[in-house]
Structure formats: C-alpha cells, structure tokens
Design an enzyme around this catalytic site. Structure first.
Site, PDB file in Angstrom:
ATOM      1  N   SER A  65       0.798  -1.232   0.000  1.00 15.39           N
ATOM      2  CA  SER A  65       0.000   0.000   0.000  1.00 15.39           C
ATOM      3  C   SER A  65       0.827   1.278   0.000  1.00 15.39           C
ATOM      4  CB  SER A  65      -0.925   0.018   1.199  1.00 15.39           C
ATOM      5  OG  SER A  65      -2.003  -0.815   0.938  1.00 15.39           O
ATOM      6  N   LYS A  68       0.476   3.286  -3.000  1.00 12.37           N
ATOM      7  CA  LYS A  68      -0.717   4.126  -3.207  1.00 12.37           C
ATOM      8  C   LYS A  68      -0.381   5.616  -3.167  1.00 12.37           C
ATOM      9  CE  LYS A  68      -3.874   0.658  -1.503  1.00 12.37           C
ATOM     10  NZ  LYS A  68      -4.264  -0.152  -0.397  1.00 12.37           N
ATOM     11  N   TYR A 193      -2.214  -3.005 -10.937  1.00 11.08           N
ATOM     12  CA  TYR A 193      -2.246  -2.715  -9.493  1.00 11.08           C
ATOM     13  C   TYR A 193      -1.342  -3.682  -8.710  1.00 11.08           C
ATOM     14  CZ  TYR A 193      -4.204  -2.513  -4.735  1.00 11.08           C
ATOM     15  OH  TYR A 193      -4.356  -2.405  -3.365  1.00 11.08           O
ATOM     16  N   TYR A 245      -4.076   3.318   7.877  1.00 13.01           N
ATOM     17  CA  TYR A 245      -5.395   2.659   7.863  1.00 13.01           C
ATOM     18  C   TYR A 245      -6.276   3.242   8.967  1.00 13.01           C
ATOM     19  CZ  TYR A 245      -2.099  -0.751   5.901  1.00 13.01           C
ATOM     20  OH  TYR A 245      -1.097  -1.345   5.228  1.00 13.01           O
ATOM     21  N   VAL A 263       1.080  -3.813   3.838  1.00 16.43           N
ATOM     22  CA  VAL A 263       0.973  -5.110   4.523  1.00 16.43           C
ATOM     23  C   VAL A 263       2.220  -5.984   4.404  1.00 16.43           C
ATOM     24  CG1 VAL A 263      -1.541  -5.382   4.599  1.00 16.43           C
ATOM     25  CG2 VAL A 263      -0.278  -6.102   2.561  1.00 16.43           C
TER      26      VAL A 263
HETATM   27  O1  DON Z   1      -4.400  -4.748  -2.280  1.00 21.46           O
HETATM   28  C1  DON Z   1      -3.878  -5.302  -1.333  1.00 21.46           C
HETATM   29  O2  DON Z   1      -4.553  -5.912  -0.497  1.00 21.46           O
HETATM   30  C2  DON Z   1      -2.377  -5.207  -1.176  1.00 21.46           C
HETATM   31  N1  DON Z   1      -1.722  -5.190  -2.427  1.00 21.46           N
HETATM   32  C3  DON Z   1      -1.983  -3.962  -0.421  1.00 21.46           C
HETATM   33  C4  DON Z   1      -2.696  -3.807   0.887  1.00 21.46           C
HETATM   34  C5  DON Z   1      -1.973  -2.987   1.869  1.00 21.46           C
HETATM   35  O3  DON Z   1      -0.767  -2.922   1.926  1.00 21.46           O
HETATM   36  C6  DON Z   1      -2.812  -2.287   2.871  1.00 21.46           C
HETATM   37  N2  DON Z   1      -3.670  -1.305   2.283  1.00 21.46           N
HETATM   38  N3  DON Z   1      -3.995  -0.206   2.509  1.00 21.46           N
END
Ligand code: DON
Length: 309
Positions: A65, A68, A193, A245, A263
């Site tokens: 994430s 992002k 993505y 988050y 994550v």
């Molecule tokens: O889309 C996902 O679930 C992972 N590629 C990234 C999630 C993550 O790191 C937390 N998200 N805000």
C-alpha cells in the site's frame, strides 16, 4: 539542526524488535507469508550523501500500500486534482483497508479516499499510458527518480501471488465499474495494481523517497521539483489522515509523522523539511501495520521531537 545518531537507531531497533514476536506476517497474499517475522530495519535520510540505518538493512520488500502514495502523486500530475477527486474522496475511514461496505452506503458511490484499496484501484485506473506496460514503466521510472535508484523494479513472484488471490479487489473493481468510477478491463487493472504493489526496494530507498515527499517534492540536489509542491502537499496530507489505515488517529497522537504503511511491513515516513524514514518489519498488528515499525516510529518521534503537531 537535529543531530541523528546511529547508536540511537541501533538501540531503538533492539527495543522495538521485542514486539515483533507479538505480530503476524500477512498471509492473504501467499508470497508475503514467507517473510521472517523477526526482521526489523530502519533508515533515515536527511539529504546527505548516505542514509543512516540500523537492523536488517539489506532486506528488500514490496511496497504494497505504500505504492498508493506514489500512484496518487502520478495520477494528480497526469490528470489534475479536479479529475482525480471527482472519482475518489478525501475522507478517512474507520473501516479496514479492503472493505467494500462504504461503496454501497456512500452517495455518490465513490471510494472514500485514495489510501484504501478501492480508492487506490480507482487511482490506478487514471494513470496515463497507451498500454499496461507503458503505465507500469511510468510508475517505475517515477519511483526510480524519487529514490535515485535506477534498478528499482517489481517482484514478479509477489505480483503473481497477489494476482491469483485478489478476488476481493476484483469485487471492488466490478462494483466501481457499475457506478462509473472506473472504466478499464478489470483483469488488466488488477494486473497493473498488483505489479505496482509488488515494487521492491530496501529501507534506504524508502527513506530517500520519504525525504522528497517531505521536502515539498524536491530531491536533495535538485532545484526543480520531482513532484509539484501542491501534489506533495496533497499526498502528505493523506499520509496524515489515512496513511496508517484505521489506526491513523492514534498514530497522529502517538507519533505525528506523515506516514504510509503496507501489509508487507514497510512504513514510509516524511517529516516536512527534515528527514525521510524507511522502515521494514513484516510482523503486523491486527490493523495491518508493522508492529515493530510502529514502536520504532514512536521512539524516533520522541527522541528527535519529530511530531508535526
Ligand atoms: O491490495 C492489497 O490488499 C495489497 N496489495 C496492499 C494492501 C496494503 O498494503 C494495505 N492497504 N492499505
């Protein structure tokens, strides 16, 4: 001028590492489940030649994430803020990062912010490029410029592992396409993505990236902005309000450094006009934030008085 000391960093890593035993690595993306939960590393960058660091600094990890923040910056540069914020909101959420519920209950049905999965998928759909390959190459080149590391690429094993298991993200996309938020072919969007989420680096690269965001979009030697001032301001604000988050409020009080976690266990920190921070610790707490990384940031913030509040 704050005098950062490596001996401090080493002590902080020792102290925070104890907590890694209480966390768990993310397993919903199978390839991430292979990480060693006891790993913990930190790098800080103040615009000098090299980073200062402590812990398992040679470990590379995927951004997840954290990417992002970077796709949002690129989409804002590509399309302008009116276009972007017609399709994605600016409000934090108390829901988990992959929740679908607000898409159904918000009117108009658009993702609450670009830091949750739905918002980031919508932002990925906005990136400019003729082909999927062009778009990915643009994201990679942007990150290579921000880190000063020409070798940055993505980890194909982690990308594939997420692609094969991303049904929740696919559901978010189908929902958003029905409501006109996204337009693309969904398999292609998920492909792009998952690849940008799998972009890989170490803590030194991450700290350098954090420095540029904190420094209003300017690199250490650059007179020109790599990210326009206004775009850097917007992404930094999202890091404060939504970057950790549904733990962003508590984090603002305890740490107060604009940050974004992923994550994989990475955390990007950007102290305005000060220091970029890169952290990696794959053992996560129940909200999906690096448990050792959170403690490290708390210690860093207190030791050097880094809270922006
Ligand atoms: O889309 C996902 O679930 C992972 N590629 C990234 C999630 C993550 O790191 C937390 N998200 N805000």
């Amino acid at each position: 001028m704050i005098c950062y000391k490596q001996e401090h960093l080493i002590k902080m890593v020792e102290e925070a590492k104890v907590l890694t035993k209480k966390g768990k690595v993310a397993k919903y993306i199978p390839a991430l489940g292979e990480a060693d939960p006891s790993t913990l590393a930190v790098a800080i960058y103040t615009g000098e030649q090299d980073c200062m660091y402590a812990g398992n600094i040679d470990e590379v990890f995927t951004l997840q994430s954290i990417s992002k923040v970077l796709t949002l910056a690129l989409a804002l540069m590509d399309r302008g803020s009116d276009y972007v914020f017609q399709r994605v909101g600016m409000e934090p959420t108390g829901d988990p990062f992959n929740s679908i519920s607000k898409l159904e209950t918000s009117i108009p049905s658009k993702p609450l912010n670009p830091m949750i999965n739905a918002g980031a998928l919508a932002v990925t759909d906005m990136l400019v490029g003729n082909t999927l390959k062009d778009k990915l190459e643009r994201v990679l080149n942007f990150i290579r410029k921000l880190t000063g590391n020409k070798n940055i690429s993505y980890n194909p094993v982690v990308a594939q592992s997420e692609f094969e298991t991303a049904d929740l993200n696919r559901s978010l996309c189908y929902f958003m396409r029905q409501h006109g938020i996204i337009e693309s072919n969904i398999e292609q969007l998920i492909d792009l993505y998952t690849k940008h989420c799998a972009i890989e680096m170490n803590c030194n690269d991450l700290a350098k990236l954090g420095y540029v965001i904190g420094n209003e979009g300017r690199g250490p030697n650059a007179n020109e902005n790599i990210i326009p001032l206004e775009v850097a301001r917007i992404v930094k604000t999202f890091m404060v309000t939504c970057g950790m988050y549904n733990a962003s409020g508590e984090f603002a009080i305890n740490v107060g450094i604009p940050s974004k976690s992923g994550v994989s266990g990475g955390i990007l920190g950007s102290v305005p006009h000060g220091v970029g921070i890169g952290i990696y610790g794959p053992a996560l707490d129940d909200k999906g934030n690096s448990i050792g990384g959170l403690r490290l940031l708390e210690l860093l913030s207190k030791q050097y008085n880094l809270s922006i509040f």
